[in-house]
Each structure stands twice: as structure tokens, then as C-alpha cells.
Scaffold this motif. Structure first.
Motif, PDB file in Angstrom:
ATOM      1  N   LEU A  75      19.182  60.472  28.416  1.00 53.63           N
ATOM      2  CA  LEU A  75      18.212  60.987  29.389  1.00 53.63           C
ATOM      3  C   LEU A  75      18.366  60.295  30.741  1.00 53.63           C
ATOM      4  CD1 LEU A  75      15.076  61.281  27.095  1.00 53.63           C
ATOM      5  CD2 LEU A  75      16.350  63.173  28.132  1.00 53.63           C
ATOM      6  N   TRP A  76      18.664  59.009  30.726  1.00 53.86           N
ATOM      7  CA  TRP A  76      18.864  58.272  31.966  1.00 53.86           C
ATOM      8  C   TRP A  76      20.036  58.840  32.759  1.00 53.86           C
ATOM      9  CZ3 TRP A  76      22.644  54.257  33.172  1.00 53.86           C
ATOM     10  CH2 TRP A  76      22.367  53.601  34.377  1.00 53.86           C
ATOM     11  N   LEU A  77      21.093  59.237  32.046  1.00 60.47           N
ATOM     12  CA  LEU A  77      22.249  59.834  32.716  1.00 60.47           C
ATOM     13  C   LEU A  77      21.910  61.194  33.324  1.00 60.47           C
ATOM     14  CD1 LEU A  77      25.100  58.951  30.184  1.00 60.47           C
ATOM     15  CD2 LEU A  77      24.617  57.869  32.401  1.00 60.47           C
ATOM     16  N   GLN A  78      20.885  61.862  32.788  1.00 65.68           N
ATOM     17  CA  GLN A  78      20.505  63.188  33.260  1.00 65.68           C
ATOM     18  C   GLN A  78      19.414  63.154  34.326  1.00 65.68           C
ATOM     19  OE1 GLN A  78      19.399  65.324  29.756  1.00 65.68           O
ATOM     20  NE2 GLN A  78      21.511  65.597  29.077  1.00 65.68           N
ATOM     21  N   LEU A  79      18.975  61.966  34.728  1.00 63.16           N
ATOM     22  CA  LEU A  79      17.945  61.864  35.756  1.00 63.16           C
ATOM     23  C   LEU A  79      18.454  62.444  37.076  1.00 63.16           C
ATOM     24  CD1 LEU A  79      16.446  58.307  35.187  1.00 63.16           C
ATOM     25  CD2 LEU A  79      15.346  60.495  34.780  1.00 63.16           C
ATOM     26  N   PRO A  80      17.555  63.039  37.867  1.00 62.46           N
ATOM     27  CA  PRO A  80      17.971  63.562  39.172  1.00 62.46           C
ATOM     28  C   PRO A  80      18.437  62.433  40.084  1.00 62.46           C
ATOM     29  CG  PRO A  80      15.699  64.195  38.660  1.00 62.46           C
ATOM     30  CD  PRO A  80      16.165  63.290  37.586  1.00 62.46           C
ATOM     31  N   SER A  81      19.279  62.761  41.036  1.00 62.57           N
ATOM     32  CA  SER A  81      19.784  61.742  41.959  1.00 62.57           C
ATOM     33  C   SER A  81      18.660  61.265  42.868  1.00 62.57           C
ATOM     34  CB  SER A  81      20.934  62.304  42.795  1.00 62.57           C
ATOM     35  OG  SER A  81      20.447  63.350  43.608  1.00 62.57           O
ATOM     36  N   SER A  82      18.892  60.150  43.521  1.00 66.47           N
ATOM     37  CA  SER A  82      17.853  59.557  44.349  1.00 66.47           C
ATOM     38  C   SER A  82      17.564  60.380  45.599  1.00 66.47           C
ATOM     39  CB  SER A  82      18.243  58.133  44.751  1.00 66.47           C
ATOM     40  OG  SER A  82      19.450  58.162  45.503  1.00 66.47           O
ATOM     41  N   ASP A  83      18.476  61.254  45.986  1.00 71.06           N
ATOM     42  CA  ASP A  83      18.224  62.077  47.164  1.00 71.06           C
ATOM     43  C   ASP A  83      17.607  63.434  46.812  1.00 71.06           C
ATOM     44  OD1 ASP A  83      20.539  62.852  45.906  1.00 71.06           O
ATOM     45  OD2 ASP A  83      21.607  63.384  47.754  1.00 71.06           O
ATOM     46  N   ALA A  84      17.252  63.631  45.546  1.00 68.14           N
ATOM     47  CA  ALA A  84      16.590  64.871  45.123  1.00 68.14           C
ATOM     48  C   ALA A  84      15.154  64.872  45.630  1.00 68.14           C
ATOM     49  CB  ALA A  84      16.605  64.993  43.607  1.00 68.14           C
ATOM     50  N   PRO A  85      14.618  66.057  45.957  1.00 68.23           N
ATOM     51  CA  PRO A  85      13.212  66.111  46.388  1.00 68.23           C
ATOM     52  C   PRO A  85      12.284  65.596  45.289  1.00 68.23           C
ATOM     53  CG  PRO A  85      14.315  68.219  46.760  1.00 68.23           C
ATOM     54  CD  PRO A  85      15.258  67.355  45.986  1.00 68.23           C
ATOM     55  N   VAL A  86      11.190  64.977  45.713  1.00 63.64           N
ATOM     56  CA  VAL A  86      10.268  64.345  44.768  1.00 63.64           C
ATOM     57  C   VAL A  86       9.716  65.369  43.779  1.00 63.64           C
ATOM     58  CG1 VAL A  86       8.090  63.099  44.558  1.00 63.64           C
ATOM     59  CG2 VAL A  86       9.666  62.544  46.404  1.00 63.64           C
ATOM     60  N   GLY A  87       9.344  66.545  44.260  1.00 64.44           N
ATOM     61  CA  GLY A  87       8.795  67.581  43.373  1.00 64.44           C
ATOM     62  C   GLY A  87       9.771  67.983  42.299  1.00 64.44           C
ATOM     63  N   GLU A  88      11.039  68.076  42.662  1.00 64.58           N
ATOM     64  CA  GLU A  88      12.071  68.426  41.684  1.00 64.58           C
ATOM     65  C   GLU A  88      12.284  67.297  40.682  1.00 64.58           C
ATOM     66  OE1 GLU A  88      16.853  68.715  41.872  1.00 64.58           O
ATOM     67  OE2 GLU A  88      15.778  69.941  43.354  1.00 64.58           O
ATOM     68  N   ALA A  89      12.259  66.054  41.173  1.00 65.94           N
ATOM     69  CA  ALA A  89      12.466  64.901  40.294  1.00 65.94           C
ATOM     70  C   ALA A  89      11.320  64.772  39.293  1.00 65.94           C
ATOM     71  CB  ALA A  89      12.595  63.628  41.123  1.00 65.94           C
ATOM     72  N   VAL A  90      10.090  65.032  39.747  1.00 63.53           N
ATOM     73  CA  VAL A  90       8.935  64.912  38.856  1.00 63.53           C
ATOM     74  C   VAL A  90       8.969  65.978  37.775  1.00 63.53           C
ATOM     75  CG1 VAL A  90       6.421  65.125  38.772  1.00 63.53           C
ATOM     76  CG2 VAL A  90       7.497  63.755  40.548  1.00 63.53           C
ATOM     77  N   ASP A  91       9.434  67.167  38.113  1.00 65.18           N
ATOM     78  CA  ASP A  91       9.483  68.269  37.151  1.00 65.18           C
ATOM     79  C   ASP A  91      10.707  68.227  36.255  1.00 65.18           C
ATOM     80  OD1 ASP A  91       7.099  69.273  38.038  1.00 65.18           O
ATOM     81  OD2 ASP A  91       8.019  70.629  39.514  1.00 65.18           O
ATOM     82  N   SER A  92      11.523  67.209  36.386  1.00 64.35           N
ATOM     83  CA  SER A  92      12.743  67.095  35.588  1.00 64.35           C
ATOM     84  C   SER A  92      12.413  66.908  34.114  1.00 64.35           C
ATOM     85  CB  SER A  92      13.569  65.909  36.090  1.00 64.35           C
ATOM     86  OG  SER A  92      14.583  65.584  35.173  1.00 64.35           O
ATOM     87  N   GLY A  93      13.129  67.611  33.258  1.00 66.49           N
ATOM     88  CA  GLY A  93      12.936  67.469  31.816  1.00 66.49           C
ATOM     89  C   GLY A  93      13.299  66.077  31.321  1.00 66.49           C
ATOM     90  N   ALA A  94      14.309  65.472  31.943  1.00 63.66           N
ATOM     91  CA  ALA A  94      14.726  64.131  31.537  1.00 63.66           C
ATOM     92  C   ALA A  94      13.602  63.118  31.795  1.00 63.66           C
ATOM     93  CB  ALA A  94      15.995  63.721  32.281  1.00 63.66           C
ATOM     94  N   VAL A  95      12.955  63.235  32.948  1.00 66.27           N
ATOM     95  CA  VAL A  95      11.843  62.334  33.267  1.00 66.27           C
ATOM     96  C   VAL A  95      10.715  62.523  32.260  1.00 66.27           C
ATOM     97  CG1 VAL A  95      10.067  61.788  34.972  1.00 66.27           C
ATOM     98  CG2 VAL A  95      12.413  62.193  35.712  1.00 66.27           C
ATOM     99  N   HIS A  96      10.419  63.787  31.963  1.00 70.05           N
ATOM    100  CA  HIS A  96       9.344  64.085  31.003  1.00 70.05           C
ATOM    101  C   HIS A  96       9.636  63.447  29.647  1.00 70.05           C
ATOM    102  CE1 HIS A  96       6.364  66.324  28.739  1.00 70.05           C
ATOM    103  NE2 HIS A  96       7.327  66.671  27.908  1.00 70.05           N
ATOM    104  N   TRP A  97      10.828  63.628  29.142  1.00 67.35           N
ATOM    105  CA  TRP A  97      11.140  63.092  27.815  1.00 67.35           C
ATOM    106  C   TRP A  97      11.250  61.572  27.816  1.00 67.35           C
ATOM    107  CZ3 TRP A  97       9.915  65.388  23.681  1.00 67.35           C
ATOM    108  CH2 TRP A  97       9.831  66.769  23.663  1.00 67.35           C
ATOM    109  N   MET A  98      11.669  60.988  28.936  1.00 69.66           N
ATOM    110  CA  MET A  98      11.677  59.523  29.002  1.00 69.66           C
ATOM    111  C   MET A  98      10.251  58.987  28.938  1.00 69.66           C
ATOM    112  SD  MET A  98      14.738  58.454  31.551  1.00 69.66           S
ATOM    113  CE  MET A  98      14.894  56.782  30.964  1.00 69.66           C
TER     114      MET A  98
END
Length: 148
Positions: A21-44
């Protein structure tokens, strides 16, 4: 299979899943809204909540087991719990919800009620009273040690 092996295997599986899941996290330059809605973040977060729940359950279980195995410990725990309830009651009695804070917050665009302000005051008073009690008990212990 003993419990130790089961725990080691389950921790290894959870660690591998967290790494994937850590490898699938959005990059640091991704918009915050997109990063928060990421499935990887949710499952982590789900893994973290699960591990936190397991840790809390085991901590409570072993604390209760130890407390009930030792009657003197149970007595001290009940005395401590009663003292904490007294601190909360005293803090609630000392807090004031009608000190003008509601109007000040309304002027800033934050709607609140007197009971919310009183509860916040209670929490702050509990914190400050417990800090005073902790400092006093440390000083008392130091002074007692000095005179022995």
C-alpha cells in the motif's frame, strides 16, 4: 501451531500489505483531495485502526487480569478512579459557560453554545488540575527522599 507463530505470521502479512500500500500512495505533488480519496491511504488507515484496536484490547485485558488478581491493586485502582471522578466533578463546577466566549466566537463566525464552552472549560480544568497534581506528587516524592 502456537500463538507466537500465529502472531508473527499475521504481523508479517500485515507488514507486507502495508508495504504494498505504501508503494501505491499518491505522489507528493498530487492534489490533497485526490490523495485523501486514495484507496491506498484508506486501507493503510484501516490497518492502523485494526492494530490500534488489538493493542488497546490486549492492554485492557491484561490490565484487568492483573488488577483482579491482586486485591490491593484493585483497591488502589478504585481509589484512583474515585479521585479522577472528583477531579472531573470539581473541574465541571469550576468551568463557566457564560463568560462571554459564546459571543466572541459568534463574532468570529463560529456558532457554539454555553454547554459546549462549559465542556471545553471542564476539559481544560481537568488537564490543569492533573498537571498540578502530577507536579505536586513529584515534588512530594523528592522532598520525602531528601529527608530520608
Amino acid at each position: 501451531m502456537n500463538l507466537n507463530k500465529i502472531v508473527k505470521i499475521s504481523l508479517a502479512v500485515l507488514g507486507a500489505a502495508a508495504f504494498i500500500l505504501w508503494l501505491q500512495l499518491p505522489s507528493s505533488d498530487a492534489p490533497v483531495g485526490e490523495a485523501v480519496d486514495s484507496g491506498a491511504v484508506h486501507w493503510m488507515f484501516m490497518i492502523v485502526y485494526f492494530l490500534l484496536g488489538v493493542a488497546v484490547l490486549f492492554s485492557v485485558f491484561f490490565a484487568l487480569k492483573h488488577m483482579f488478581a491482586n486485591p490491593q491493586g484493585l483497591k488502589r485502582t478504585l481509589i484512583g478512579l474515585a479521585a479522577f471522578i472528583v477531579v472531573i466533578g470539581l473541574s465541571y463546577a469550576l468551568s463557566n459557560g457564560s463568560d462571554g466566549t459564546v459571543e466572541t466566537m459568534a463574532g468570529r463566525g463560529v456558532s457554539t453554545t454555553e454547554s459546549v464552552v462549559k465542556n471545553i472549560g471542564t476539559g481544560l480544568n481537568v488537564f490543569f488540575l492533573l498537571v498540578i497534581i502530577a507536579i505536586g506528587s513529584m515534588l512530594w516524592g523528592g522532598v520525602k527522599k531528601m529527608f530520608k
